[in-house]
Design an enzyme around this catalytic site. Structure first.
Site, PDB file in Angstrom:
ATOM      1  N   TYR A   1       0.840  -1.201   0.000  1.00  0.00           N
ATOM      2  CA  TYR A   1       0.000   0.000   0.000  1.00  0.00           C
ATOM      3  C   TYR A   1       0.872   1.247   0.000  1.00  0.00           C
ATOM      4  O   TYR A   1       1.791   1.371   0.810  1.00  0.00           O
ATOM      5  CB  TYR A   1      -0.900  -0.002   1.250  1.00  0.00           C
ATOM      6  CG  TYR A   1      -2.017   1.012   1.195  1.00  0.00           C
ATOM      7  CD1 TYR A   1      -3.210   0.722   0.533  1.00  0.00           C
ATOM      8  CD2 TYR A   1      -1.881   2.272   1.781  1.00  0.00           C
ATOM      9  CE1 TYR A   1      -4.237   1.653   0.458  1.00  0.00           C
ATOM     10  CE2 TYR A   1      -2.911   3.210   1.716  1.00  0.00           C
ATOM     11  CZ  TYR A   1      -4.074   2.888   1.055  1.00  0.00           C
ATOM     12  OH  TYR A   1      -5.093   3.804   0.979  1.00  0.00           O
TER      13      TYR A   1
ATOM     14  N   PHE B   1      -5.819   8.969  -3.297  1.00  0.00           N
ATOM     15  CA  PHE B   1      -4.546   8.556  -3.900  1.00  0.00           C
ATOM     16  C   PHE B   1      -4.206   7.207  -3.284  1.00  0.00           C
ATOM     17  O   PHE B   1      -4.110   7.097  -2.071  1.00  0.00           O
ATOM     18  CB  PHE B   1      -3.434   9.553  -3.550  1.00  0.00           C
ATOM     19  CG  PHE B   1      -2.060   9.131  -4.033  1.00  0.00           C
ATOM     20  CD1 PHE B   1      -1.462   9.791  -5.095  1.00  0.00           C
ATOM     21  CD2 PHE B   1      -1.367   8.070  -3.428  1.00  0.00           C
ATOM     22  CE1 PHE B   1      -0.197   9.405  -5.548  1.00  0.00           C
ATOM     23  CE2 PHE B   1      -0.113   7.680  -3.885  1.00  0.00           C
ATOM     24  CZ  PHE B   1       0.472   8.361  -4.943  1.00  0.00           C
ATOM     25  N   GLU B   2      -4.023   6.204  -4.134  1.00  0.00           N
ATOM     26  CA  GLU B   2      -3.569   4.906  -3.632  1.00  0.00           C
ATOM     27  C   GLU B   2      -2.749   4.239  -4.707  1.00  0.00           C
ATOM     28  O   GLU B   2      -3.160   4.243  -5.874  1.00  0.00           O
ATOM     29  CB  GLU B   2      -4.758   3.962  -3.387  1.00  0.00           C
ATOM     30  CG  GLU B   2      -5.544   4.199  -2.149  1.00  0.00           C
ATOM     31  CD  GLU B   2      -6.629   3.134  -1.920  1.00  0.00           C
ATOM     32  OE1 GLU B   2      -7.121   2.524  -2.887  1.00  0.00           O
ATOM     33  OE2 GLU B   2      -6.974   2.932  -0.752  1.00  0.00           O
ATOM     34  N   ILE B   3      -1.601   3.709  -4.317  1.00  0.00           N
ATOM     35  CA  ILE B   3      -0.911   2.770  -5.200  1.00  0.00           C
ATOM     36  C   ILE B   3      -0.874   1.481  -4.400  1.00  0.00           C
ATOM     37  O   ILE B   3      -0.359   1.472  -3.276  1.00  0.00           O
ATOM     38  CB  ILE B   3       0.519   3.243  -5.540  1.00  0.00           C
ATOM     39  CG1 ILE B   3       0.469   4.618  -6.223  1.00  0.00           C
ATOM     40  CG2 ILE B   3       1.211   2.220  -6.449  1.00  0.00           C
ATOM     41  CD1 ILE B   3       1.839   5.189  -6.583  1.00  0.00           C
TER      42      ILE B   3
ATOM     43  N   HIS C   1      -9.688   0.621   4.126  1.00  0.00           N
ATOM     44  CA  HIS C   1      -8.421   0.197   3.508  1.00  0.00           C
ATOM     45  C   HIS C   1      -7.253   0.385   4.473  1.00  0.00           C
ATOM     46  O   HIS C   1      -6.379  -0.484   4.574  1.00  0.00           O
ATOM     47  CB  HIS C   1      -8.128   1.036   2.254  1.00  0.00           C
ATOM     48  CG  HIS C   1      -8.839   0.548   1.036  1.00  0.00           C
ATOM     49  ND1 HIS C   1      -8.627   1.091  -0.207  1.00  0.00           N
ATOM     50  CD2 HIS C   1      -9.750  -0.438   0.862  1.00  0.00           C
ATOM     51  CE1 HIS C   1      -9.389   0.457  -1.090  1.00  0.00           C
ATOM     52  NE2 HIS C   1     -10.082  -0.463  -0.463  1.00  0.00           N
TER      53      HIS C   1
END
Ligand code: GDP
Ligand code: MN
Length: 388
Positions: free
Chosen positions: A231, A288-290, A325
């Site tokens: 994450y 924003f998430e990678i 998350h």
């Protein structure tokens, strides 16, 4: 009649200008003045795009998206099996193009990762046309199956309505909205199960109207892959407690039933100041998430999501995908597997992360370093940093 001397100078200057204009049309002249020649002469360092990542077509009109994809595949750059994920309505088209243009300019013009667009409705031809025209990578468009989007049958609608009315009274943001709740539940537990994402390992979530401030000259997906991160975030903050009054109770019950799902060295410290008794409301900002799709697909997170879903808190309260998350990542991964992308300048109203010092220079960032949320009182990033 005498021509004054300054006239001669004027004529000469005009002639030189004309010569330049003509020369600029000539291909050899164009090649030496191309902005691509500003790339480092010795090529890029490892993890950075090789010169060959620069599009190299010429002559016969413009290349199709497929031509350019082949180019990218052939350039030998190591890639991750990754994709951008965008949940959007047709009405989000223009605000989204703003984000997408920046993503292309800062990163994807050389990285050429594909996009998956998801919607609870059919995407319009206009939406498809304009988004695809923004990138040389491929865009895929999918519809979300109704069960993954709508409020489930077994939710007590009377109870849900009362909860919404109470939130309207308390002026909780999006407190009135059922679609917003559908969105939070979908992002929490369903997006990674969509068939269009089935063959991918990593994703980067992008929202409409965000800003990317800095050039990215490495591939963050490869950081995720090479360092087994699950994450990645840029901003963190506290959640409004009115939206999640019983979320932590549900989390504690789940942990009690499945203590084996929590690895040694997880990031509980980020979530709780008393070893798990209470939630400090810290979460990574999920616009924003990678992330690693397989992490969400794993047994601990799947069980966790199902457990939370059955509590009904997505509708009886307004549980957000950000705390869900964040709690999942912090509990079921090791803290080192959560990565702060400190050099990615990013803004989603009303907060921004602006890289500081050397990172700002390296990325040619255009944000004001003085406008940076990282260690403001309402940010949780200090707690993240303090874990290491
Ligand atoms: P906020 O960031 O919490 O204020 O919420 P946004 O309005 O930005 O919504 C979050 C994301 O979900 C964005 O990418 C929106 O485009 C998307 N989204 C929100 N509501 C809907 C909806 O009803 N349908 C679809 N297809 N997308 C939605
Ligand atoms: Mn948003």
């Amino acid at each position: 009649m005498m021509i004054p001397r300054w006239r001669y100078i004027g004529i000469a200057a005009g002639f030189v200008f004309l010569l330049h204009l003509l020369a600029s049309i000539h291909p050899t002249y164009r090649a030496t003045t191309s902005p691509f020649n500003l790339l480092p002469s010795g090529g890029w360092k490892s993890g950075q795009p090789p010169d060959s990542a620069v599009p190299k077509w010429g002559g016969e009109g413009l290349p199709s998206a497929d031509d350019l994809r082949d180019d990218a595949a052939l350039d030998g750059r190591r890639r991750a099996n990754a994709v951008f994920v965008v949940l959007a309505r047709n009405s989000d088209l223009w605000p989204f193009l703003d984000s997408m243009r920046q993503m292309e300019d800062r990163f994807n013009h050389w990285a050429k990762y594909d996009y998956v667009f998801l919607n609870d409705d059919d995407f319009s031809d206009e939406f498809k046309r304009y988004t695809q025209s923004m990138t040389k990578a491929k865009c895929h468009y999918g519809k979300i199956e109704p069960d993954h989007w709508h409020q489930p049958e077994w939710i007590d609608e009377e109870k849900a309505t009362k909860a919404r009315e109470e939130m309207i009274r308390k002026k909780v943001i999006y407190g009135h909205s059922v679609p917003y709740r559908n969105m939070c539940r979908f992002n929490s537990g369903f997006f990674y199960r969509h068939p269009l994402l089935a063959d991918y390992d990593y994703y980067w979530r992008i929202e409409p109207s965000v800003k990317f401030f800095c050039d990215l000259n490495y591939d963050p997906f490869l950081v995720m892959k090479d360092e087994q991160k699950v994450y990645g975030f840029t901003l963190s903050l506290y959640e409004y407690i009115e939206t999640i009054p019983t979320l932590w109770d549900a989390v504690k019950e789940f942990i009690q039933e499945h203590p084996d799902y929590l690895p040694e060295g997880n990031a509980m410290q980020f979530l709780s100041d008393d070893g798990g008794e209470t939630y400090n409301k810290c979460h990574f900002w999920s616009n924003f998430e990678i992330g690693d799709l397989n992490f969400w697909r794993s047994e601990p997170y799947t069980e966790f999501f199902d457990y939370l879903d059955k509590k009904g808190g997505f509708y009886y309260e307004r549980w957000g995908d950000a705390p869900v998350h964040s709690i999942g990542a912090a509990l079921f991964a090791k803290k080192e597997q959560i990565h702060w992308f400190e050099d990615i300048g990013y803004r989603h109203e009303p907060f921004q992360h602006c890289p500081q010092g050397e990172a700002h220079t390296r990325g040619n960032c255009w944000c004001d370093q003085g406008n940076n949320f990282d260690f403001e009182w309402y940010s949780c990033t200090k707690r993240y940093v303090d874990m290491f």
